[in-house]
Design a protein around this motif. Structure first.
Motif, PDB file in Angstrom:
ATOM      1  N   THR A  76     -11.234  13.244  61.688  1.00  0.00           N
ATOM      2  CA  THR A  76     -10.898  14.558  62.474  1.00  0.00           C
ATOM      3  C   THR A  76      -9.782  14.369  63.055  1.00  0.00           C
ATOM      4  OG1 THR A  76     -13.403  14.709  62.792  1.00  0.00           O
ATOM      5  CG2 THR A  76     -11.984  16.143  64.056  1.00  0.00           C
ATOM      6  N   ILE A  77      -8.994  15.636  63.036  1.00  0.00           N
ATOM      7  CA  ILE A  77      -7.487  15.669  63.741  1.00  0.00           C
ATOM      8  C   ILE A  77      -7.834  15.582  65.230  1.00  0.00           C
ATOM      9  CG2 ILE A  77      -5.289  16.844  63.634  1.00  0.00           C
ATOM     10  CD1 ILE A  77      -6.001  15.348  60.871  1.00  0.00           C
ATOM     11  N   PRO A  78      -7.138  14.753  65.900  1.00  0.00           N
ATOM     12  CA  PRO A  78      -7.187  14.799  67.256  1.00  0.00           C
ATOM     13  C   PRO A  78      -6.373  16.029  67.969  1.00  0.00           C
ATOM     14  CG  PRO A  78      -6.038  12.951  66.722  1.00  0.00           C
ATOM     15  CD  PRO A  78      -6.455  13.600  65.822  1.00  0.00           C
ATOM     16  N   ASN A  79      -5.296  16.170  67.562  1.00  0.00           N
ATOM     17  CA  ASN A  79      -4.239  17.283  67.960  1.00  0.00           C
ATOM     18  C   ASN A  79      -3.364  17.716  66.831  1.00  0.00           C
ATOM     19  OD1 ASN A  79      -4.407  16.454  70.977  1.00  0.00           O
ATOM     20  ND2 ASN A  79      -4.106  14.515  70.262  1.00  0.00           N
ATOM     21  N   ASP A  80      -3.035  18.840  67.004  1.00  0.00           N
ATOM     22  CA  ASP A  80      -1.809  19.491  66.126  1.00  0.00           C
ATOM     23  C   ASP A  80      -0.788  18.458  65.897  1.00  0.00           C
ATOM     24  OD1 ASP A  80      -3.692  21.645  66.458  1.00  0.00           O
ATOM     25  OD2 ASP A  80      -2.016  22.855  67.374  1.00  0.00           O
ATOM     26  N   PHE A  81      -0.350  18.304  64.657  1.00  0.00           N
ATOM     27  CA  PHE A  81       0.910  17.836  64.484  1.00  0.00           C
ATOM     28  C   PHE A  81       1.542  18.079  62.939  1.00  0.00           C
ATOM     29  CE2 PHE A  81      -2.242  14.949  62.240  1.00  0.00           C
ATOM     30  CZ  PHE A  81      -1.505  14.340  61.365  1.00  0.00           C
TER      31      PHE A  81
ATOM     32  N   TRP B   6      -1.052  19.823  60.370  1.00  0.00           N
ATOM     33  CA  TRP B   6      -2.623  19.438  60.579  1.00  0.00           C
ATOM     34  C   TRP B   6      -2.954  20.205  61.804  1.00  0.00           C
ATOM     35  CZ3 TRP B   6       0.845  16.280  58.343  1.00  0.00           C
ATOM     36  CH2 TRP B   6       0.511  15.816  57.268  1.00  0.00           C
ATOM     37  N   LYS B   7      -4.019  20.811  62.025  1.00  0.00           N
ATOM     38  CA  LYS B   7      -4.712  21.430  63.252  1.00  0.00           C
ATOM     39  C   LYS B   7      -5.587  20.648  63.624  1.00  0.00           C
ATOM     40  CE  LYS B   7      -2.144  25.026  62.388  1.00  0.00           C
ATOM     41  NZ  LYS B   7      -1.156  25.270  63.516  1.00  0.00           N
ATOM     42  N   LYS B   8      -5.827  20.647  65.288  1.00  0.00           N
ATOM     43  CA  LYS B   8      -6.726  20.003  65.913  1.00  0.00           C
ATOM     44  C   LYS B   8      -8.157  20.203  65.414  1.00  0.00           C
ATOM     45  CE  LYS B   8      -8.320  19.268  70.689  1.00  0.00           C
ATOM     46  NZ  LYS B   8      -8.075  19.435  72.139  1.00  0.00           N
ATOM     47  N   GLY B   9      -9.036  19.383  65.209  1.00  0.00           N
ATOM     48  CA  GLY B   9     -10.317  19.756  65.111  1.00  0.00           C
ATOM     49  C   GLY B   9     -10.809  19.687  63.412  1.00  0.00           C
TER      50      GLY B   9
END
Length: 333
Positions: free
Chosen positions: A58-63, A114-117
């Motif tokens: 799962t992506i923890p933060n936008d990047f 990529w987006k958080k969550g």
């Protein structure tokens, strides 16, 4: 920052995910030890030759990551969950949704977001050019022609045999039974399947995925052109080019290229931006103009050579095309 290789790209993603590296006997395990709920990435590799990545995270933060990668490589696999947004140079923003996929990359430039969550789950195999040049080609010369594929185009379908191999690898990984020699044997098998798929026919699992556009049949019917349709239309074009003085009618041409008349006419107009009749007339008039300019043949003989039984009809069409009669055209040359 812009990454310059697939390895730099992978490391940048792992850093953004805040994953730690844990070495194992057959693979490298990446996870966040303090936040294991973020998931993991397992990487099996023969360094510099190929990688197998099995991921569930799962992506923890936008990047986002920009890339400018000159490498030639192929990537294929299955995405079970997750949607990525990416922009390839000189192309509109695209998104990639769950499916199988195959892509040949070369001189790839752009960026990906990529987006958080967001949750990603999938398996991917990456094979580098070095594997083909050092392992495959010396033993099996000329078996893989990368020009068969459109570079940096994501095909969203894999042959079912490769899908099954990927599932076998996932199952063995889950049981902690996936070894290096077994993995390499399966990568070779995937390459063999790919070669068979693209060499057995010009119409295959990859060419059939290319979007050649839609055509309108009648006032209410819209259909998609396939690779087979385009091949037939190009064949019709070649036939007409060789037989312009006495071309087959639409019914005969349709039978010669195995494409129904409506699709042939509509597809030809879309592909060549003119009707079949307009194309034949253009060929006739081009040849006639050349003969008028380079020979002393009479107008009557030239008219007959380009398929006109009546000189008057030829002269009328020639004037419509060039704005002057054949005789005046010859005098200006």
């Amino acid at each position: 920052m812009t990454v310059k290789s697939s390895e730099e790209f992978r490391n940048a993603v792992l850093k953004a995910l805040s994953f730690d590296k844990i070495e194992s006997e057959h693979y490298t395990f990446f996870t966040n030890k303090k936040k294991p709920d973020l998931g993991y990435l397992m990487n099996y590799s023969r360094e510099g030759y190929y990688h197998l990545g099995i991921a569930d995270y799962t992506i923890p933060n936008d990047f986002s990551i920009s890339f400018d990668n000159p490498e030639l490589l192929i990537r294929f696999g299955i995405v079970y969950e997750g949607v990525t947004e990416f922009k390839i140079e000189n192309n509109p923003v695209s998104s990639f949704t769950p499916s199988s996929f195959f892509v040949v990359e070369k001189d790839l430039k752009g960026h990906q977001n990529w987006k958080k969550g967001q949750h990603f789950h999938g398996t991917e195999i990456t094979i580098y050019e070095r594997y083909f040049s050092e392992i495959i080609e010396p033993n099996f010369p000329s078996v893989m022609d990368f020009s068969t594929f459109i570079k940096n185009y994501t095909y969203t379908y894999l042959p079912l045999e490769i899908v099954e191999i990927i599932r076998q690898l996932q199952s063995l990984n889950h049981q902690n039974l996936l070894t290096s020699i077994y993995l390499e044997s399966k990568i070779l098998e995937c390459i063999a399947i790919l070669i068979n798929e693209v060499t057995r026919s010009s119409e295959n699992a990859f060419t059939n995925q290319i979007n050649y556009g839609n055509i309108s049949i009648g006032s209410h019917r819209v259909i998609k052109l396939t690779s087979s349709d385009i091949h037939a239309i190009q064949k019709a074009h070649d036939i007409l080019e060789k037989s312009y003085s006495n071309p087959p009618n639409i019914e005969a041409l349709s039978k010669m290229v195995f494409l129904n008349e409506q699709k042939l006419k509509a597809g030809f107009s879309k592909h060549y931006h003119m009707s079949i009749g307009e194309y034949i007339n253009r060929l006739k008039m081009t040849v006639a103009a050349n003969l008028l300019s380079t020979t002393d043949l009479s107008i009557e003989v030239i008219a007959h050579k380009v398929g006109y039984n009546y000189t008057a009809n030829f002269c009328k069409m020639f004037k419509k095309t060039y704005g002057k009669t054949p005789l005046k055209f010859r005098k200006t040359k």
